[in-house]
Scaffold this active site. Structure first.
Site, PDB file in Angstrom:
ATOM      1  N   HIS A 156      19.607  12.738 -59.656  1.00 10.72           N
ATOM      2  CA  HIS A 156      18.191  12.351 -59.564  1.00 10.72           C
ATOM      3  C   HIS A 156      17.784  12.002 -58.137  1.00 10.72           C
ATOM      4  O   HIS A 156      16.600  11.990 -57.817  1.00 10.72           O
ATOM      5  CB  HIS A 156      17.912  11.169 -60.493  1.00 10.72           C
ATOM      6  CG  HIS A 156      18.026  11.529 -61.940  1.00 10.72           C
ATOM      7  ND1 HIS A 156      16.941  11.787 -62.749  1.00 10.72           N
ATOM      8  CD2 HIS A 156      19.111  11.739 -62.731  1.00 10.72           C
ATOM      9  CE1 HIS A 156      17.345  12.100 -63.966  1.00 10.72           C
ATOM     10  NE2 HIS A 156      18.669  12.077 -63.981  1.00 10.72           N
ATOM     11  N   ASP A 364      12.959  10.240 -51.000  1.00 12.96           N
ATOM     12  CA  ASP A 364      12.924  10.100 -52.455  1.00 12.96           C
ATOM     13  C   ASP A 364      13.340  11.417 -53.089  1.00 12.96           C
ATOM     14  O   ASP A 364      12.952  12.485 -52.594  1.00 12.96           O
ATOM     15  CB  ASP A 364      11.482   9.766 -52.892  1.00 12.96           C
ATOM     16  CG  ASP A 364      11.454   8.810 -54.065  1.00 12.96           C
ATOM     17  OD1 ASP A 364      12.373   8.902 -54.897  1.00 12.96           O
ATOM     18  OD2 ASP A 364      10.526   7.988 -54.154  1.00 12.96           O
TER      19      ASP A 364
HETATM   20  O1  F6P Z   1      16.168   6.644 -59.348  1.00 10.43           O
HETATM   21  C1  F6P Z   1      17.441   6.367 -59.786  1.00 10.43           C
HETATM   22  C2  F6P Z   1      17.478   5.367 -60.913  1.00 10.43           C
HETATM   23  O2  F6P Z   1      18.791   5.256 -61.407  1.00 10.43           O
HETATM   24  C3  F6P Z   1      16.527   5.713 -62.054  1.00 10.43           C
HETATM   25  O3  F6P Z   1      17.088   6.641 -62.935  1.00 10.43           O
HETATM   26  C4  F6P Z   1      16.257   4.356 -62.655  1.00 10.43           C
HETATM   27  O4  F6P Z   1      15.048   4.285 -63.347  1.00 10.43           O
HETATM   28  C5  F6P Z   1      16.218   3.471 -61.448  1.00 10.43           C
HETATM   29  O5  F6P Z   1      17.040   4.099 -60.493  1.00 10.43           O
HETATM   30  C6  F6P Z   1      16.608   2.030 -61.751  1.00 10.43           C
HETATM   31  O6  F6P Z   1      17.939   1.860 -61.567  1.00 10.43           O
HETATM   32  P1  F6P Z   1      18.816   0.676 -62.092  1.00 10.43           P
HETATM   33  O7  F6P Z   1      19.511   1.158 -63.314  1.00 10.43           O
HETATM   34  O8  F6P Z   1      19.752   0.413 -60.964  1.00 10.43           O
HETATM   35  O9  F6P Z   1      17.925  -0.497 -62.396  1.00 10.43           O
END
Ligand code: F6P
Length: 459
Positions: A156, A364
Site C-alpha cells: 500500500h 504517499d
Molecule cells: O497506509 C498504511 C496503513 O497501514 C493503512 O493500511 C492503515 O489504515 C494505516 O496505515 C493505519 O495504520 P496502523 O495500523 O499503524 O494504525
C-alpha cells in the site's frame, strides 16, 4: 470458487453496529463476496499472546482469525521495525528512519508467528492475499512450510528507488522473500519499476517479460493496481451531509469565509508542518486573504508510541499556536486544527463545503483523500484540489494544482491561485479529475488484483 484468505497486520473486526471505514470495508466486501477469512493482529497486547491460539469470530459472512501481540512484540515489531524503520524507508524519508537490530529480529519472529498460526487454518483451495510492509517475509515463510497455493502480495506504500533500499538492513532478503509470491502489486508504475530494478540489481532476479521476473526457478508477476474509491457513493454521502447539523454549524462559524480543508492521520509522511508553513506564507505574501479564509485541518492521532510521531505532534502544537497568535485577530482564527477523528459522513460534508482540498504529503502510496475530495464536489460549483506531486494519486489527478510539498512559496501561490480561480477553470479541472475516477470502484481494484493473480497461476 476458491476461498480467499486475506492477511494483514491489523484486522478491523466489525463491532456490533459499527462498520470500519475505507479500505477495510473493501477487503471485507471482497471476502463476503467470495467467501473467506481475514487473518492478522487484533490490535491488543498481552503477555501471554505468544501462547494464545487465534481467536475465530464471524461477522457479515466473513471469518476473522486474529492473534494478539506481546508488549515486546508490539514495541519492536509494530512501533519499531515496521513503523520506525520500514514505513519511512518505503516513503524515502531517511531523516525519520530509526533502526535497531533487535527490532529486525522481532520483525522476523512475528512474521514467523503469523505463519505458524495461519498454517493450520489454511485449506488446499485457498488463495492467499498478503498486505503491506509489515509482512514482507510472510510469502517466503509460508512457501518454506510447503504452502503451494496462489499467493498475492500488495504494497500500500510507495516502493523506494534501489539506492534507498541499500540503507534497508537486509534489503536483499526482503526482496528475495517478496519474490516467493505469485503476484506482487504496487500502487503506481513508478513503484513497480523501482521494484523490478531492485529485484534484478539486488536480488539477482531476471526479467523474462515486461511484467514477469524469474527467481530461483519461480516466476513472479508484478504490476500496478491503483487503489480506488467509490466516487458515486462518496458523492451521495457528501451531498447529503451538507444539511447535517455539523455542517450547518461549520457554515455559520465561517461567516462567509472561504474554507481550506485537509484530513490525514498525524504522520510525518503527510507533510503537515510544511502545509501549515505554506498557509502561513499565503497570509504573509497575499494579505488580501487575511480574515477571508479559514483552514480546517483534521489530523487524527496515530502510532503514538513512535518517537517521530510524538516529535511531530510537539512541533505541530508549537506551529499552530504561533500561527494563530501571530496572524489571528480578535474575531478571526486562521487555523482550526483537530486531532480527533471525525465521522466519515461529516468529513465528506466538510470536503463538499471546502473551496480548497489541501493535500500535500511528502510522499504517499496513493492518497484516497484526494480522490474523495474530487468525488465530494458539487459539479456546478466545484472546489479546487491542491495536491502534492509526491502522492501516487497525482499520476491520475493531473488536473489538480500539483505542488512541491516542501516549497512554502509554491504552496502559498497555489492556495492564492485556487482561492481566486474562476468557476470555468474550476469546472474544467474538476471534470478532468473526475473523469479519472469514472467507472472505478474500490471493489473493482481488489477484483482486478485477484483476477490477475488467478490468471498468473493458471499460465
Ligand atoms: O497506509 C498504511 C496503513 O497501514 C493503512 O493500511 C492503515 O489504515 C494505516 O496505515 C493505519 O495504520 P496502523 O495500523 O499503524 O494504525
Amino acid at each position: 470458487m476458491k476461498r480467499l484468505v486475506i492477511v494483514s497486520n491489523r484486522v478491523p473486526v466489525p463491532k456490533e453496529g459499527l462498520r470500519p471505514g475505507g479500505l477495510a470495508v473493501v477487503l471485507h466486501d471482497l471476502l463476503a463476496l467470495q467467501g473467506g477469512m481475514w487473518f492478522g493482529w487484533n490490535g491488543t497486547t498481552s503477555v501471554d499472546a505468544e501462547t494464545t491460539p487465534p481467536q475465530i469470530q464471524h461477522a457479515g459472512g466473513v471469518e476473522y482469525a486474529t492473534i494478539g501481540l506481546t508488549p515486546a512484540e508490539h514495541k519492536h515489531y509494530y512501533t519499531g521495525f515496521s513503523n520506525s524503520t520500514l514505513w519511512p524507508l518505503m516513503h524515502s524519508l531517511p531523516e525519520f528512519i530509526h533502526f535497531e537490530r533487535r527490532e529486525l529480529s522481532t520483525y522476523w519472529s512475528v512474521n514467523e508467528r503469523f505463519c505458524e498460526n495461519l498454517l493450520p487454518l489454511l485449506r488446499d483451495d485457498d488463495t492467499i492475499w498478503i498486505h503491506d510492509y509489515h509482512l514482507l517475509p510472510l510469502a517466503a515463510q509460508l512457501r518454506r512450510k510447503g504452502v503451494n497455493m496462489p499467493i498475492g502480495f500488495f504494497l500500500h506504500t510507495p516502493f523506494p528507488a534501489p539506492d534507498m533500499l541499500a540503507i534497508a538492513p537486509d534489503g536483499g532478503t526482503f526482496l528475495r522473500d517478496m519474490l516467493c509470491a505469485d503476484l506482487l502489486g504496487f500502487q503506481t508504475s513508478d513503484d513497480t519499476a523501482n521494484f523490478i530494478f531492485a529485484a534484478q540489481r539486488t536480488a539477482g532476479a531476471r526479467l523474462v517479460a515486461p511484467d514477469t521476473l524469474s527467481f530461483e526457478g519461480h516466476t513472479v508477476r508484478v504490476g500496478s493496481f491503483a487503489v480506488e474509491i467509490d466516487p458515486d457513493a462518496f458523492a451521495r454521502t457528501a451531498a447529503e451531509a451538507v444539511e447535517a447539523p455539523e455542517l450547518k454549524q461549520l457554515r455559520s462559524s465561517l461567516a462567509g469565509r472561504k474554507l481550506i480543508f485537509g484530513v490525514d492521520r498525524m504522520d510525518p509522511t503527510k507533510g503537515l508542518c510544511d502545509r501549515l508553513a505554506g498557509y502561513d506564507r499565503l497570509l504573509e505574501s497575499y494579505p488580501i486573504w487575511q480574515r477571508n479564509v479559514t483552514f480546517l485541518q483534521i489530523a487524527a492521532e496515530s502510532r503514538v508510541d513512535v518517537p517521530s510521531y510524538r516529535a511531530l505532534r510537539q512541533e505541530l502544537e508549537g506551529m499552530i499556536g504561533k500561527l494563530n497568535a501571530q496572524r489571528g485577530q480578535a474575531d478571526w482564527t486562521p487555523l482550526r486544527f483537530l486531532t480527533r477523528g471525525s465521522a466519515r459522513r461529516v468529513v465528506a460534508g466538510y470536503m463538499r463545503q471546502a473551496q480548497i482540498g489541501y493535500i500535500t504529503p511528502l510522499r504517499d502510496g496513493m492518497n484516497l483523500v484526494a480522490k474523495e475530495y474530487v468525488a465530494a464536489q458539487d459539479p456546478d460549483d466545484p472546489g479546487v484540489l491542491i495536491l502534492s506531486r509526491m502522492a501516487g494519486a497525482a499520476r491520475q489527478l493531473e488536473a489538480a494544482l500539483l505542488v512541491n510539498p516542501l516549497d512554502h512559496d509554491d504552496l502559498a501561490d497555489a492556495l492564492n491561485r485556487a482561492l481566486g480561480m474562476p468557476k470555468a477553470e474550476r469546472r474544467e479541472r474538476w471534470q478532468a479529475c473526475r473523469t479519472h475516477l469514472e467507472g472505478c470502484t474500490a471493489l473493482g481494484w481488489g477484483q482486478a488484483f485477484l483476477r490477475t493473480l488467478e490468471a498468473t497461476v493458471a499460465r
